[in-house]
Scaffold this motif. Structure first.
Motif, short mmCIF file in Angstrom:
data_model
loop_
_atom_site.label_atom_id
_atom_site.label_comp_id
_atom_site.label_asym_id
_atom_site.label_seq_id
_atom_site.Cartn_x
_atom_site.Cartn_y
_atom_site.Cartn_z
N HIS A 153 -4.73 70.54 24.85
CA HIS A 153 -4.73 71.88 24.60
C HIS A 153 -4.44 72.91 25.78
N THR A 154 -3.81 73.89 25.66
CA THR A 154 -3.62 74.83 26.54
C THR A 154 -3.65 76.23 25.70
N LEU A 155 -3.67 77.41 26.39
CA LEU A 155 -3.73 78.67 25.54
C LEU A 155 -2.31 78.85 24.90
N GLY A 156 -2.76 78.65 23.53
CA GLY A 156 -1.76 79.26 22.65
C GLY A 156 -1.25 77.96 21.82
N ALA A 157 -1.25 76.82 22.57
CA ALA A 157 -0.56 75.54 21.84
C ALA A 157 -1.50 74.17 22.15
N VAL A 158 -1.14 73.38 21.06
CA VAL A 158 -1.84 71.97 21.18
C VAL A 158 -0.53 71.03 21.00
N VAL A 159 -0.53 69.92 21.70
CA VAL A 159 0.42 68.91 21.47
C VAL A 159 -0.63 67.71 21.14
N SER A 160 -0.63 66.83 20.07
CA SER A 160 -1.22 65.67 19.89
C SER A 160 -0.31 64.55 19.54
N VAL A 161 -0.61 63.62 20.28
CA VAL A 161 -0.27 62.29 20.47
C VAL A 161 -0.95 61.24 19.57
N ILE A 162 -0.31 60.88 18.20
CA ILE A 162 -0.92 59.91 17.06
C ILE A 162 -0.41 58.49 17.62
N PHE A 163 -1.34 57.47 17.84
CA PHE A 163 -0.97 56.12 18.08
C PHE A 163 -1.17 55.29 16.90
N ASP A 164 -0.22 55.84 16.01
CA ASP A 164 -0.10 54.58 14.71
C ASP A 164 0.95 53.55 14.90
N GLU A 165 1.30 52.84 13.69
CA GLU A 165 2.34 51.76 14.10
C GLU A 165 3.55 52.44 14.51
N PHE B 172 1.01 51.82 21.92
CA PHE B 172 1.30 50.57 21.33
C PHE B 172 0.91 50.68 19.84
N ALA B 173 1.35 49.53 18.75
CA ALA B 173 1.07 49.64 17.64
C ALA B 173 -0.28 49.27 17.14
N LEU B 174 -1.12 49.95 16.38
CA LEU B 174 -2.32 49.64 16.23
C LEU B 174 -2.35 49.00 14.74
N VAL B 175 -2.20 47.68 14.74
CA VAL B 175 -2.23 47.01 13.56
C VAL B 175 -3.73 46.50 13.05
N GLN B 176 -4.21 47.48 12.11
CA GLN B 176 -5.54 47.36 11.70
C GLN B 176 -5.76 47.31 10.08
N ASN B 177 -6.32 46.49 9.57
CA ASN B 177 -6.26 46.28 8.02
C ASN B 177 -7.27 47.69 7.82
N PRO B 178 -7.22 48.49 6.74
CA PRO B 178 -7.85 49.41 6.13
C PRO B 178 -9.20 49.00 6.11
N LEU C 151 -0.21 62.65 33.40
CA LEU C 151 -0.64 62.36 31.73
C LEU C 151 0.39 61.63 31.14
N VAL C 152 1.82 61.77 31.18
CA VAL C 152 2.88 61.14 30.45
C VAL C 152 2.59 59.55 30.70
N ARG C 153 2.62 59.32 32.07
CA ARG C 153 2.45 57.90 32.59
C ARG C 153 1.27 57.16 31.67
N MET C 154 0.13 57.99 31.66
CA MET C 154 -1.09 57.36 30.96
C MET C 154 -0.83 57.04 29.50
N LEU C 155 -0.24 58.15 28.78
CA LEU C 155 -0.01 58.02 27.37
C LEU C 155 0.96 56.76 27.08
N GLN C 156 2.19 56.79 27.93
CA GLN C 156 3.08 55.52 27.95
C GLN C 156 2.29 54.44 27.95
N GLN C 157 1.17 54.29 28.73
CA GLN C 157 0.56 52.97 28.72
C GLN C 157 -0.30 52.66 27.38
N GLN C 158 -0.63 53.75 26.87
CA GLN C 158 -1.52 53.86 25.74
C GLN C 158 -0.48 53.54 24.51
#
Length: 506
Positions: free
Chosen positions: A400-412, A306-312, A297-304
């Motif tokens: 998500h796992t029992l009791g905890a959530v970690v969210s990865v936000i791919f922003d700038e 990147f900076a998302l440069v998107q006009n509003p 999973l860490v490898r997959m997230l590392q591949q993902q």
């Protein structure tokens, strides 16, 4: 001679499209969490004019989003007769009525028949007279494309209805005594003492349910949720009953996921609602396909990463009508979005073994959903292009796992947010977590007005849950994801929760 509307395709779950959803927002007891808190605090019922107006707006928003995001929306027949958010489209003439006719005939909107054999059969449930008239008229005018039951054999349908719907709800009440306090703390934003008291109340529920052969939600409401002597349909929730709001949300969540589980399709959990993970089912197989390891999973997230440069984008749902959604579904942009979503969902084992495929396919869903949003904005028109509707889409991955959530936000500047702690009861055990992919807005304060989509994607396996969970977070930080503190629980967009693969019928 057949009555108008009695000629339709009789379908079962295997005839549904892959991304068919049951929308929880159409349940006549669904209330957004913020509104529920206000109702309890001020003693207001569902029949209060201000509550009814706010709730209708929220239901309408989620209903239209479901039709835009999914291939098909399964709608209990009762809702065509008693839910204004649904029947307002075909109550009068005009573009919305024409759009509804087309979506009904094309089986985008699919009526679900509980025990009935026809769409205009007599009913035992309460209806709105204007809704009933409108439904009979639209069926006589347009007919219906397809209608769904668990089975078209009467005995088999009765057996499956009892097993998959009635018994499933009862079983959930019986299991509440085993809920983990760590997850209760996370899901209801409680301190340790509050979670302990809630768990004690959940034991009360299980003790009450164990003496019942079967339990209707109405019976549960009378005992634990609504004021004494009131009609549960009126929604007079009693704040003097311990944890009435929390118990209501848990019961409603299970009530509204049972049908989608029985069908092997997706329950669509609305924004500002308790997430399905609150049912604490993560030790069960919630998604199809193989589970990835924490390292994969860490490898997959590392591949993902990147900076998302998107006009509003100037896109929201204010002012959106059913005909706008119908037009958007007919565009090349919608077809491309749908195809990319199916590709992302079809081969989770390929995604887990090939990080490049995960990166490319998730990026494709993002790009095509953004294009669809832009096209939708053009269909609705410039009158909605104000700052209040500004939407800045980003990708968000949550584990998500029992009791905890970690969210990865791919922003700038990609970052992670961590909520809760792994439950002590599974800390040293092997468990499975759930990975959710979402396209959301940067401004979570306007989440309820934004155009979002998300789907439960795959599982992640942990051999020793707490150690590997802590290691997962540490490795993500080492990979360059800054850790951002969560000041308040972030609002979530409507979610295509994975059905329990063991629940679907063939």
């Amino acid at each position: 001679m057949s009555m108008p509307g009695e000629e339709f395709n009789k379908i079962v779950n295997s005839d549904l499209e892959p991304v068919a959803v049951v929308a929880q927002c159409l349940d006549n007891q669904w209330v957004p969490q913020e509104l529920l808190g206000s109702m309890l605090e001020r003693g207001r019922s569902l029949r209060d004019a201000k509550v009814a107006g706010a709730r209708l707006q929220a239901v309408r928003h989620e209903y239209l989003r479901a039709i835009l995001n999914a291939q098909q929306v399964i709608v209990n027949r009762a809702f065509f007769l008693n839910n204004q958010a649904v029947y307002q489209d075909f109550q009068n003439g005009g573009a919305s009525r024409d759009a509804f006719k087309e979506l009904l005939r094309d089986a985008v909107i699919v009526p679900y028949l509980y025990r009935e054999t026809g769409v205009v059969a007599e009913q035992e449930f309460t209806v709105q007279s204007e809704g009933e008239r409108a439904w009979r008229n639209i069926v006589a005018d347009a007919g219906t494309g397809s209608c769904l039951r668990l089975s078209w054999d009467e005995d088999e349908n009765t057996r499956l209805t009892d097993l998959k719907l009635k018994d499933s709800f009862h079983d959930q009440l019986l299991s509440m005594a085993r809920f983990r306090t760590e997850s209760l703390m996370r899901d209801f934003k409680l301190d340790e003492e509050g979670a302990r008291l809630l768990k004690a109340r959940l034991r009360d529920v299980s003790r009450w349910a164990v003496d019942k052969e079967s339990v209707l939600r109405e019976d549960f409401y009378k005992e634990f949720v609504v004021a004494e002597g009131t009609d549960p349909a009126a929604g007079t929730y009693d704040r003097l009953k311990p944890f009435a709001g929390e118990l209501k949300q848990l019961a409603d969540l299970k009530y509204n996921t049972s049908l989608s589980d029985a069908l092997g399709r997706y329950p669509l959990t609305p924004a500002d609602s308790l997430d399905r993970t609150a049912l604490q089912e993560l030790d069960r197989a919630l998604t199809r396909g193989t589970a990835v390891s924490a390292d994969e999973l860490v490898r997959m997230l590392q591949q993902q990463a990147f900076a998302l440069v998107q006009n509003p984008l100037h896109v929201g749902l204010t002012g959106l009508e059913l005909d706008h959604v119908r037009q958007a579904r007919g565009t090349d942009e919608w077809t491309l979005y749908k195809d990319s979503l199916l590709r992302l969902l079809r081969e989770p084992e390929l995604l887990s073994g090939t990080p490049d495929a995960f990166r490319d396919r998730s990026q494709e869903v993002y790009d095509r959903y953004v294009s669809l949003a832009e096209r939708l904005g053009g269909i609705v028109g410039a009158r909605r292009a104000g700052l209040g509707d500004r939407w800045q889409p980003i990708i968000k991955m949550s584990i998500h796992t029992l009791g905890a959530v970690v969210s990865v936000i791919f922003d700038e500047e990609p970052c992670i947010e961590v909520v809760g702690q792994v439950a002590d009861s599974v800390a040293a055990k092997a468990t499975k977590g759930m990975v959710r992919f979402a396209v959301v807005g940067r401004d979570q304060r306007r989440a309820k007005k934004q155009l979002e989509t998300s789907v439960d994607l795959m599982q992640v396996k942990f051999d020793r849950t707490r150690d590997e969970w802590d290691g997962l977070i540490r490795r993500m930080e080492e990979a360059g994801f800054a850790r951002r503190e969560v000041v308040h629980r972030p609002a979530e967009g409507a979610t295509l929760n994975a059905p329990d693969e063991n629940e679907g019928i063939d």
